[in-house]
Each structure stands twice: as C-alpha cells, then as structure tokens.
Design an enzyme around this catalytic site. Structure first.
Site, PDB file in Angstrom:
ATOM      1  N   ASN A 161      -0.464   2.592   6.218  1.00 36.44           N
ATOM      2  CA  ASN A 161       0.619   1.502   5.311  1.00 36.44           C
ATOM      3  C   ASN A 161       1.409   0.680   6.505  1.00 36.44           C
ATOM      4  O   ASN A 161       1.608   1.365   7.437  1.00 36.44           O
ATOM      5  CB  ASN A 161       1.511   2.415   4.574  1.00 36.44           C
ATOM      6  CG  ASN A 161       2.441   1.473   3.925  1.00 36.44           C
ATOM      7  OD1 ASN A 161       3.458   1.728   3.605  1.00 36.44           O
ATOM      8  ND2 ASN A 161       2.084   0.126   3.490  1.00 36.44           N
ATOM      9  N   GLY A 162       1.287  -0.617   6.329  1.00 35.50           N
ATOM     10  CA  GLY A 162       1.862  -1.232   7.280  1.00 35.50           C
ATOM     11  C   GLY A 162       0.800  -2.426   7.706  1.00 35.50           C
ATOM     12  O   GLY A 162      -0.298  -2.590   7.084  1.00 35.50           O
ATOM     13  N   TYR A 200      13.408  -4.914  -3.135  1.00 36.65           N
ATOM     14  CA  TYR A 200      12.232  -5.018  -4.259  1.00 36.65           C
ATOM     15  C   TYR A 200      11.171  -4.012  -4.280  1.00 36.65           C
ATOM     16  O   TYR A 200      10.848  -3.675  -5.703  1.00 36.65           O
ATOM     17  CB  TYR A 200      11.531  -6.454  -3.993  1.00 36.65           C
ATOM     18  CG  TYR A 200      10.277  -6.685  -4.739  1.00 36.65           C
ATOM     19  CD1 TYR A 200      10.179  -6.877  -6.190  1.00 36.65           C
ATOM     20  CD2 TYR A 200       9.090  -6.669  -4.159  1.00 36.65           C
ATOM     21  CE1 TYR A 200       9.106  -6.837  -6.890  1.00 36.65           C
ATOM     22  CE2 TYR A 200       7.740  -6.848  -4.672  1.00 36.65           C
ATOM     23  CZ  TYR A 200       7.917  -6.682  -6.351  1.00 36.65           C
ATOM     24  OH  TYR A 200       6.591  -7.383  -6.702  1.00 36.65           O
ATOM     25  N   CYS A 241       0.823  -1.181  -0.252  1.00 42.58           N
ATOM     26  CA  CYS A 241       0.217  -0.053  -0.116  1.00 42.58           C
ATOM     27  C   CYS A 241       0.774   1.003  -0.135  1.00 42.58           C
ATOM     28  O   CYS A 241       1.877   1.363   0.280  1.00 42.58           O
ATOM     29  CB  CYS A 241      -1.193  -0.052   1.245  1.00 42.58           C
ATOM     30  SG  CYS A 241      -2.122  -1.322   1.369  1.00 42.58           S
ATOM     31  N   GLY A 283       0.479  -0.913  -5.007  1.00 40.44           N
ATOM     32  CA  GLY A 283      -0.876  -1.537  -5.025  1.00 40.44           C
ATOM     33  C   GLY A 283      -1.784  -0.861  -6.092  1.00 40.44           C
ATOM     34  O   GLY A 283      -1.766   0.013  -6.667  1.00 40.44           O
TER      35      GLY A 283
END
Ligand code: SF4
Length: 463
Positions: A104-105, A247, A2, A28
């Site tokens: 986010n997380g 990544y 996200c 996302g």
C-alpha cells in the site's frame, strides 16, 4: 489507496485475511486477492479476482488457500493501472522460496528502478510499482532473506507499507516517513494479524498491539515477532498522511493516535469557529463528512439533519452520461430529502473539495429540493497539489483550488458562501503530542523526493 492484511500463526490464516479485506473494502473496490503458504506441501497458493472481496473470493476459494500464513490485498482502481495482472498479491519463486507481497502506497522512484532493472534483463509481469520490490529482493547479493529485503527496501523512495511472506515467514515494513498506516494485533485464537487499519483487527476480534513504526522491518514466524530492525534511512520528521484522517480511513479506525470519527468531529468544530455560517440546519455529504458535520453542528448550535441520503448499492453502470444528464452519477449516488431542505438556509459540510463537479451537482440538487440558501463548508484546506504518495488524485490542472480563488470557486459552485478549514486549524486538531503530518496536497510541501518526476519520468499513483 488500497488496503493490506496479513495473518501469521493461525491455521485459518486465509479466512481471517479475507475478513480483514472485507472491512478494508472502502480502500479499494477493483480487485481482491490472498496468497497463503502451506508447510505440508511446501507450496504457495494464491487467488486474485476483480471486484469486491465478497464477489471475488468465495468460500470454496478459501478452501484452496491452506496454511497458517497469508497475505491479502484490496486494490483501488487507478487510471491506466487496471487489469488483473496488476492485482496483488504478487507471487514469485526465487532462490530462497516463494515470495508473496502486498503493498500500500506509491513509490516515487519506481520508474527509475524499473528502467534500471529492465536494462539488467528483468522481465516484468505487471505495470505496478510494487513488482519492482520483488525484483530488488531477488537480485540482492545479501545472503540472508532479512538482508535481501532490507537491501531492496533501502533503495525505495516514497510511500510504502509492505507485507510479504517468504514461504512461511512473514515480514512487515513501513517507509521511514510513515506515510501510510500499518497496525499489529493479536488474534484471540492464536497468531498475529497486521492490517492497514484497526477496523480490520476489530472484525477478527484481534487486540491492537501497536503500529508498525516508520522505518521498521519486522520478521514474524508462527505468529511471534522474531526480530525488529531499522531500515537504513534517516528522516527528520515523520509524515503520516493527514488525508487518511480527513477522508480516507473508516470512522471507527484508530489512526495516528486518534479515532478517525473524533478527529473529524474536531475538524468540524474548528471549522465552525473559523468559518461560521448563518443557517437553519447543518447537513453532511454522506458518509465521509458525517463526523465533521456533527462537529460543526455541536460547535455552532445549528441542528444536524439528514438532508442527503446516499445510495450504498451503486455499482458499475452501463448508463452513459448523455442518457441522464451530466450529473447522473451524482443523482444515482445521492438523493435530497425535500421535507428537510425546503425553505431552509442549509449549511452543507463536506470533508474536502477536489474537482468540484460532484459538489456543484449537489448544490443544484439542494436548490431544486427547495433550499433557500446553501452555505458550503469544507473540513480541510483547499486541495491544490496532487498526491504522489498513494492517494489517487487528479492532476494539478483538474484540482479546482489549484488556480481559482475562494470567491471564484463559490461562484462556480453556485453557493451563497464558501469556507475552508485553515491548514493551521486542521493540524491543531490532531497534534496533541506535537505530531507532524504530510500535508503536501494542501501545501505543496513534498518531503519524500519525487525522483521519477525529477528525471522526467511519469509518476502515476498506483495504490
Ligand atoms: S499529499 Fe495529501 S493525500 Fe498524499 S500523503 Fe500527503 S497528505 Fe496524504
């Protein structure tokens, strides 16, 4: 996964937030949403729709989001968590006004907190962990909004970057470990923008000011930082996610003090030293391994070639796997360049190896295109453990390296040789200033307590 963004102190807040979401699209693709607050009518306005930001939010939608504060969210598709009810921003009205929140997380005690709140009579509208935060704010006994937010955040475990607007006041917070990134920039047309990655600042020509520090809670009004406080939790070592560098983040983003492209090149160079290969050409698995492959090529002296081309326009498809073979998805996404590969000893560099199914199909593809040998090099160590801090990963059983040796993985993939970057080598590339990182998916060393798991409750990755 996200991505999140917020703007304060600019009359085009929603438009700027939209551009930020656009540049965070790699984080996302399931849904996009923006909420704004308009002082003139005292109302919160929100739009959430499925799909890419450009499909979900149109110009006429942005016209419905007035005000000079806005928060936005890009949602990653996760198992079991799909559906618009789980898209963000979450927006509720409570005793001190409207609260619009993006997160986010992944919280590691979300289900413990949810059970407690349900027993106390809370009504949940979604199944995402982020909604817990809004309930904790609303139920706090603290008098000030700052106190309510601090009270709520201090009950959370795990990974979070949170941006929330209470009416026209914006708050930003990052968990004390600092798992996920959050940066602050100044807009040239006035006001502040906060976002998951610096690429979201670049698109609106904002100047990077600084990271939101781990454990910080910042209050912003009219584009000015009004107060900065610390969340009441001591953490010995910060744990920014090294997988963001490996990544996830965009190569042009500056993250944890390093430009992602440069960090990945350093991984590739180190990999070439640790795991040299006899080859005629180096190719990458595009796009995430491009930088690492260039680094491998620079260090080894083996020329870099474009042996695989990625189709960027692959969307959702209704073709079933049986129609085109089990590796049809890989073939839709990647094409080999026969003239580059034919008769060559190919060194294929990828950023990481998770399940191994895509890599196996790619190796078949290279052989079919005439590659004489395939030497596979990974610019990160074996992924042996799932992530509980916000990167969607398979279960431990599905991770190819969790129960297989390097030789067994080599045979499964059908490559002539296989080599991984060592954990020490990876850290060495990005620890100029003695930085510490989360490496739990490589080492199993989980620092933030996995509270739900300890209580026997499920621990899904929400975002
Ligand atoms: S477990 Fe891996 S993916 Fe998750 S936060 Fe840690 S380094 Fe990042």
């Amino acid at each position: 996964m996200c991505g999140i963004v917020a703007v304060s102190g600019n009359p085009e807040a929603a438009q700027l937030a939209y551009l930020g979401l656009y540049s965070l699209q790699h984080r996302g693709q399931e849904a996009a949403g923006i909420a704004s607050f308009d002082r003139t009518d005292g109302e919160s306005h929100r739009i959430r729709k499925p799909g890419l930001a450009s499909d979900a939010i149109k110009q006429h939608d942005l016209a419905e989001l007035p005000g000079d504060v806005a928060v936005g969210h890009i949602r990653y598709s996760t198992a079991g968590g799909a559906g618009l009810k789980n898209a963000q921003p979450i927006r509720e009205h409570y005793r001190d006004g409207y609260v619009a929140l993006v997160h986010n997380g992944n919280l590691t005690n979300a289900n413990v907190l949810r059970e407690r709140l349900l027993n106390e009579g809370a009504l949940f509208q979604s199944s995402i962990d982020s909604e817990v935060i809004v309930h904790l704010i609303a139920r706090s006994r603290a008098e000030s909004v700052d106190g309510q937010i601090s009270d709520a955040l201090s009950q959370l475990e795990g990974a979070y970057c949170v941006l929330l607007a209470v009416d026209d006041v914006l708050y930003a917070a990052r968990d004390p470990y600092g798992y996920r990134p959050l940066v602050i920039g100044v807009l040239p047309t006035g006001g502040l923008v906060l976002a998951s990655e610096t690429c979201a600042l670049d698109i609106v020509r904002a100047r990077f000011v600084r990271d939101v520090e781990p454990g910080e809670l910042i209050r912003i009004r009219d584009g000015e930082i009004e107060s900065v406080s610390r969340l009441p939790k001591f953490v010995a070592e910060q744990q920014p996610c090294i997988f963001e560098l490996v990544y996830f983040a965009r190569p042009d983003t500056r993250l944890w003090g390093y430009t992602v492209d440069r960090a990945r090149r350093a991984f590739g160079r180190k990999l070439a030293r640790e795991q040299p290969a006899e080859g005629d050409i180096v190719i990458s698995v595009p796009d995430s391994a491009n930088s690492a492959a260039v680094g491998f090529s620079e260090e080894s002296g083996i020329p870099f070639e474009l042996g695989l081309i990625r189709n960027h326009y692959v969307g959702r498809t209704f073709i079933t796997p049986t129609q085109a073979g089990r590796d049809f998805k890989v073939r839709m996404k990647f094409s080999p360049v026969r003239e580059v590969l034919e008769g060559k000893r190919v060194v294929m560099v990828d950023d990481s190896l998770v399940r191994g199914t895509t890599s196996r199909a790619l190796v078949d593809m290279l052989h079919e295109a005439g590659a004489k040998e395939v030497h596979f090099r990974l610019a990160s160590p074996p992924v042996r453990w799932p992530c509980f801090y916000g990167i969607d990963m398979p279960t431990r059983e599905e991770l190819i390296a969790s129960a297989r040796t390097v030789a067994e993985i080599r045979d499964y993939l059908g490559v002539d040789s296989l080599g991984y970057l060592s954990p020490e080598g990876m850290i060495d590339c990005v620890a100029d200033q003695g930085e510490t990182y989360c490496t739990a998916c490589f080492t199993g060393d989980y620092r933030a307590p996995l509270v739900d798991r300890e209580q026997g409750l499920p621990m899904e990755s929400h975002c």
